[in-house]
Design a protein around this motif. Structure first.
Motif, mmCIF file in Angstrom:
data_model
loop_
_atom_site.group_PDB
_atom_site.id
_atom_site.type_symbol
_atom_site.label_atom_id
_atom_site.label_comp_id
_atom_site.label_asym_id
_atom_site.label_seq_id
_atom_site.Cartn_x
_atom_site.Cartn_y
_atom_site.Cartn_z
ATOM 1 N N UNK A 1 -17.967 -46.358 -29.556
ATOM 2 C CA UNK A 1 -16.919 -45.544 -28.937
ATOM 3 C C UNK A 1 -16.463 -44.412 -29.862
ATOM 4 N N UNK A 2 -17.430 -43.686 -30.405
ATOM 5 C CA UNK A 2 -17.132 -42.604 -31.339
ATOM 6 C C UNK A 2 -16.581 -41.378 -30.624
ATOM 7 N N UNK A 3 -15.715 -40.647 -31.311
ATOM 8 C CA UNK A 3 -15.153 -39.404 -30.781
ATOM 9 C C UNK A 3 -16.143 -38.262 -31.019
ATOM 10 N N UNK A 4 -16.480 -37.546 -29.950
ATOM 11 C CA UNK A 4 -17.318 -36.353 -30.075
ATOM 12 C C UNK A 4 -16.435 -35.109 -29.993
ATOM 13 N N UNK A 5 -16.582 -34.200 -30.972
ATOM 14 C CA UNK A 5 -15.795 -32.975 -30.969
ATOM 15 C C UNK A 5 -16.486 -31.889 -30.145
ATOM 16 N N UNK A 6 -15.694 -30.929 -29.672
ATOM 17 C CA UNK A 6 -16.280 -29.703 -29.162
ATOM 18 C C UNK A 6 -16.875 -28.933 -30.342
ATOM 19 N N UNK A 7 -17.694 -27.935 -30.038
ATOM 20 C CA UNK A 7 -18.514 -27.293 -31.068
ATOM 21 C C UNK A 7 -17.715 -26.509 -32.111
ATOM 22 N N UNK A 8 -16.428 -26.226 -31.847
ATOM 23 C CA UNK A 8 -15.635 -25.430 -32.794
ATOM 24 C C UNK A 8 -15.384 -26.152 -34.114
ATOM 25 N N UNK A 9 -15.418 -27.482 -34.118
ATOM 26 C CA UNK A 9 -15.205 -28.237 -35.360
ATOM 27 C C UNK A 9 -16.536 -28.399 -36.079
ATOM 28 N N UNK A 10 -16.863 -27.411 -36.884
ATOM 29 C CA UNK A 10 -18.131 -27.413 -37.619
ATOM 30 C C UNK A 10 -17.898 -28.004 -39.018
ATOM 31 N N UNK A 11 -17.596 -29.285 -39.044
ATOM 32 C CA UNK A 11 -17.296 -29.948 -40.305
ATOM 33 C C UNK A 11 -18.533 -30.040 -41.194
ATOM 34 N N UNK A 12 -18.297 -30.128 -42.501
ATOM 35 C CA UNK A 12 -19.373 -30.103 -43.488
ATOM 36 C C UNK A 12 -19.220 -31.272 -44.454
ATOM 37 N N UNK A 13 -20.198 -31.434 -45.346
ATOM 38 C CA UNK A 13 -20.113 -32.458 -46.372
ATOM 39 C C UNK A 13 -18.833 -32.302 -47.178
ATOM 40 N N UNK A 14 -18.159 -33.423 -47.447
ATOM 41 C CA UNK A 14 -16.880 -33.398 -48.146
ATOM 42 C C UNK A 14 -15.711 -33.549 -47.201
ATOM 43 N N UNK A 15 -15.947 -33.283 -45.891
ATOM 44 C CA UNK A 15 -14.897 -33.518 -44.897
ATOM 45 C C UNK A 15 -14.871 -34.972 -44.444
ATOM 46 N N UNK A 16 -15.827 -35.771 -44.884
ATOM 47 C CA UNK A 16 -15.829 -37.197 -44.557
ATOM 48 C C UNK A 16 -14.488 -37.816 -44.920
ATOM 49 N N UNK A 17 -13.934 -38.607 -44.013
ATOM 50 C CA UNK A 17 -12.673 -39.282 -44.269
ATOM 51 C C UNK A 17 -11.453 -38.495 -43.866
ATOM 52 N N UNK A 18 -11.631 -37.251 -43.411
ATOM 53 C CA UNK A 18 -10.494 -36.436 -42.993
ATOM 54 C C UNK A 18 -9.796 -37.058 -41.795
ATOM 55 N N UNK A 19 -8.455 -37.018 -41.756
ATOM 56 C CA UNK A 19 -7.772 -37.486 -40.558
ATOM 57 C C UNK A 19 -8.012 -36.526 -39.403
ATOM 58 N N UNK A 20 -8.193 -37.085 -38.215
ATOM 59 C CA UNK A 20 -8.311 -36.305 -36.988
ATOM 60 C C UNK A 20 -6.972 -36.456 -36.278
ATOM 61 N N UNK A 21 -6.250 -35.353 -36.154
ATOM 62 C CA UNK A 21 -4.859 -35.392 -35.715
ATOM 63 C C UNK A 21 -4.704 -34.789 -34.327
ATOM 64 N N UNK A 22 -4.032 -35.531 -33.448
ATOM 65 C CA UNK A 22 -3.670 -35.052 -32.125
ATOM 66 C C UNK A 22 -2.580 -33.999 -32.318
ATOM 67 N N UNK A 23 -2.842 -32.758 -31.926
ATOM 68 C CA UNK A 23 -1.887 -31.689 -32.208
ATOM 69 C C UNK A 23 -0.605 -31.813 -31.385
ATOM 70 N N UNK A 24 -0.642 -32.544 -30.282
ATOM 71 C CA UNK A 24 0.556 -32.705 -29.458
ATOM 72 C C UNK A 24 1.516 -33.733 -30.035
ATOM 73 N N UNK A 25 0.981 -34.759 -30.698
ATOM 74 C CA UNK A 25 1.825 -35.839 -31.220
ATOM 75 C C UNK A 25 1.948 -35.828 -32.736
ATOM 76 N N UNK A 26 1.006 -35.183 -33.406
ATOM 77 C CA UNK A 26 0.988 -35.203 -34.865
ATOM 78 C C UNK A 26 0.466 -36.504 -35.441
ATOM 79 N N UNK A 27 -0.081 -37.381 -34.582
ATOM 80 C CA UNK A 27 -0.556 -38.684 -35.036
ATOM 81 C C UNK A 27 -2.065 -38.683 -35.262
ATOM 82 N N UNK A 28 -2.509 -39.575 -36.134
ATOM 83 C CA UNK A 28 -3.935 -39.719 -36.440
ATOM 84 C C UNK A 28 -4.604 -40.549 -35.350
#
Length: 281
Positions: free
Chosen positions: A189-216
């Motif tokens: 049940x992994x989250x798939x991002x739209x193409x705008x999030x072009x994350x790279x090596x080193x972003x592993x472990x970053x929190x993914x935050x809901x912008x409406x609630x501010x929660x992870x």
């Protein structure tokens, strides 16, 4: 996986764009007042030696509880956990650079143990710190990020906040992968991002935050780099019927709401708690 990094090119130390201005409200069409949510920034995120992370709490965490740091299982200092391996209460003295809202380092936090880590079904690690939430707040004025207790939904606006790169990626949840397979590991049940999030090596472990609630709502962990099928650094999606889909250039995170039911008093990860469905040793 978004590969843990040993070194970094200073030229890539970029900052994400700020939040978009809110739409103007007119007197002729009053809008319902929504609870104020602080703009997403770097406060509460951390930089590891090779990855990103964040100081997190549950809705029931108390100020005197030991603080927790969320990152990926593949970011552990001991290397990748094997398929099926679950690590619980393992001593650790790992350090984390705590960042403020602008991305500046304000403190070095230290772990007392790896409270939980695995790369089976999910790709996550929780470190317990030697500092409490209250001590971090008093000394540095920084609050922990709150883990959402509910599953995110398709279309949710999100930001992926990398403490390692001091960069914020903005996109939305495009959908969910029933199974995400990468090399020897499989996640559910992994989250798939739209193409705008072009994350790279080193972003592993970053929190993914809901912008409406501010929660992870998730922890960033991987992306298909080359268009290969189900190989290291090239995860593929597998549906309920076993059909495989490869999405070159698309990135993914692992949902985190399931941790809330597993964390009890004193920040204790208790896999026997009611509703806790995390993989067990």
């Amino acid at each position: 996986m978004k590969k843990p990094l040993v070194g970094a090119l200073l030229a890539l130390l970029l900052f994400g764009a700020g939040a978009a201005p809110a739409a103007a409200e007119t007197r002729s069409s009053p809008q319902r007042v929504q609870p104020a949510v602080k703009a997403v920034d770097f406060a509460g995120t951390v930089a590891l030696s090779n990855c990103s992370g964040s100081v997190v709490r549950t809705p029931d965490s108390q100020p005197g509880d030991p603080a927790l740091v969320l990152s990926n299982g593949h970011c552990l200092e001991s290397g990748f956990p094997a398929p099926g391996q679950v690590i619980v209460d393992q001593p650790s003295s790992r350090t984390f650079s705590l960042l403020n809202s602008t991305g500046a380092k304000v403190a070095t936090l230290r772990a007392s143990k790896i409270a939980y880590a695995t790369m089976t079904d999910t790709d996550a690690s929780l470190y317990q710190l030697t500092s409490t939430y209250a001590q971090i707040k008093t000394a540095h004025g920084i609050d922990a990020l709150q883990l959402s207790a509910t599953r995110p939904v398709q279309g949710t606006s999100i930001k992926v906040v990398s403490g390692y790169w001091k960069r914020i990626y903005t996109c939305a949840i495009d959908g969910f992968a029933y199974r995400l397979k990468e090399g020897a590991w499989t996640w559910k049940d992994s989250v798939r991002y739209t193409s705008a999030c072009k994350t790279i090596g080193g972003t592993s472990g970053s929190p993914v935050i809901d912008t409406a609630t501010g929660k992870v709502v998730a922890v960033n962990n991987t992306g298909n780099e080359d268009g290969a099928r189900c190989t290291d650094n090239n995860p593929c999606e597998v549906d309920e019927s076993g059909n495989v889909t490869v999405r070159k250039g698309i990135n993914y995170g692992q949902q985190t709401y399931g941790f809330v039911a597993c964390i009890g008093a004193g920040s204790k990860v208790d896999l026997t708690r009611s509703g806790c469905n995390l993989p067990k040793p």
